[in-house]
Design an enzyme around this catalytic site. Structure first.
Site, PDB file in Angstrom:
ATOM      1  CB  CYS A 188      91.802   9.763 -74.344  1.00 36.16           C
ATOM      2  SG  CYS A 188      93.156   8.859 -74.971  1.00 36.16           S
ATOM      3  CE  LYS A 217      94.345   9.489 -69.745  1.00 36.34           C
ATOM      4  NZ  LYS A 217      95.561   9.911 -69.898  1.00 36.34           N
ATOM      5  CG  ASP A 249     104.979  -2.909 -72.605  1.00 33.78           C
ATOM      6  OD1 ASP A 249     104.231  -1.739 -73.049  1.00 33.78           O
ATOM      7  OD2 ASP A 249     104.621  -3.570 -71.775  1.00 33.78           O
ATOM      8  CB  ALA A 309      72.718  15.403 -79.438  1.00 33.49           C
TER       9      ALA A 309
END
Length: 432
Positions: A260, A263, A30, A252
């Site tokens: 996730c 988008k 990373d 509901a």
């Protein structure tokens, strides 16, 4: 096997630790030195149940290490790309900057015959473009697309015991290498689906689109229930007995969020427009709109319960993360509601078992309390917006004793209305 994982965020860190658990020699790569330092020390940089133990086990065994130097991935037989694909600023499409960057960095490093595996959620057609990109860079690595299906809060189990493995490949050798990576999982009977690049990409986006549609469907029914006197929870129970429909994800409430689902359905819609099939997924615009309306409905209920104005009224917001068992506040309906109420002048005091620091980084103007009792003390209204177990199990009598007036909005329909009303609460659910 020797494996690299490029990108050590939520997906990558979990995948790297899980691959080490399966016995592979794994290096995680990373560009964030602070994140890498924590992972190298066996510390999870985010909250995910079970991950800290898995990281420590991998690091201490020597099978798992982390670095910022991608050249240390050169010996890997399989490279997993697990970088983020956020929504483009000011648009609905997916930002592939990190994906392109990862592949460009891997191209000169990946050995001939090694396998680069995309795990990031990408628009359909991306893998084919990346294959051309690798070839243009002179890389002789193979390519596969192996989408992830992780649920935050259950990511470790979902990686080690997945409900299916999907391989998008154009070469039999790529499937053989993935079989070797996942041999322990396949031995336990996990279903294995081998297909082409485009289908593998669509499996992920279609699954998210279907899930989002199911959630928004029951929330649309909640909107009807609210004006007709019906109870959406009983409705969901009744239609959920139909095997063709099923009861799961028919709850509901305030709707879905996170990094996730929102988008991804927007990116899917944008991609459909690019390929000339906007009408095929036009319904996803309504799915998104219904979802966002539920947040506004909670604010409307707060205004109703407080006589038309929330200005300077103390409101306890219970929950900040988009779901329980996570510290993720990306596109969180709970945090959005807190911010909307704050914007109307309410004296919001918000709390969450894991999400306070992430929420504070995004919205420092909100007031935060370390626990539910502190948030509730003196409040005129409580709003439950993330269904953490400790909020679901709140005692209504004790809760009422903390508040100045006994009013509650159950934004997740997680409480028993009769018990709260019996304790003297003015209770409002969504679609109940």
């Amino acid at each position: 096997m020797k494996i690299s994982v490029i990108g050590c965020g939520y997906l990558g860190a979990v995948h790297a630790a899980a691959m080490a658990k399966l016995g592979h020699d794994v290096v995680g790569v990373d560009t964030d030195p602070a994140k890498i330092a924590r992972l190298a020390a066996g510390e999870a940089p985010f909250f995910e149940p079970g991950l800290p133990d898995l990281l420590r086990e991998g690091v201490e065994s020597g099978r798992l290490r982390f670095t910022v130097d991608i050249s240390e991935a050169a010996e890997a037989e399989v490279h997993f790309v697990a970088v983020g694909t956020p929504q483009l600023p000011g648009a609905d499409g997916a930002d592939l900057t990190y994906v392109h960057g990862a592949f460009d960095a891997l191209a000169p490093v990946a050995a001939s015959g090694s396998l680069i595996v995309g795990k990031s959620t990408v628009p359909v057609g991306t893998a084919a473009e990346l294959a051309e990109r690798l070839a243009a860079a002179g890389s002789e690595a193979l390519l596969a697309w192996n989408p992830e299906f992780l649920r935050e809060g259950f990511a470790v189990a979902d990686t080690l015991t997945p409900d299916r493995l999907v391989y998008g490949v154009s070469d039999e050798r790529a499937a053989e290498l993935l079989d070797a990576v996942y041999s322990a999982i396949l031995t336990r009977g996990a279903p294995r689906i081998v297909t082409d690049f485009a289908t593998a990409e669509l499996v992920k986006t279609a699954a998210n689109a279907f899930l989002a549609t199911k959630i928004s469907f029951i929330n649309a029914m909640a909107e009807i229930a609210e004006v007709t006197g019906a109870d959406v929870t009983t409705l969901a129970d009744a239609i959920g007995h139909d095997a063709r429909i099923g009861r799961r994800f028919l709850n509901a409430g305030i709707g879905f969020g996170g990094g996730c689902l929102p988008k991804d359905i927007r990116a899917f819609t944008a991609r459909a427009e690019e390929i000339g099939r906007a009408e095929s997924v036009a319904f996803l615009r309504q799915v998104d709109a219904i979802n966002l309306r539920r947040r506004e409905r909670v604010v409307e209920l707060a205004l109703e319960l407080l006589g038309g104005s929330v200005f300077e009224r103390r409101i306890a917001v219970l929950g900040l993360t988009f779901k329980p068992n996570s510290d993720d506040v990306r596109d969180s309906p709970a945090l959005d509601v807190a911010e909307r109420l704050n914007g109307l002048g309410a004296a919001v005091v918000a709390t969450d078992p894991e999400g306070i620091e992430n929420a504070r980084a995004r919205h420092p103007q909100l007031a935060y309390a370390p626990d539910a009792s502190d948030a509730l003390r003196g409040a005129e209204l409580a709003v439950l917006v993330t269904e953490w177990g400790e909020y679901r199990s709140l005692d209504p009598v004790a809760t009422g004793g903390l508040m100045s007036t006994a009013r509650i909005i159950d934004g997740r329909n997680a409480l028993e209305p009769a018990a709260w009303r019996a304790a003297g609460f003015e209770y409002r659910g969504l679609g109940r």
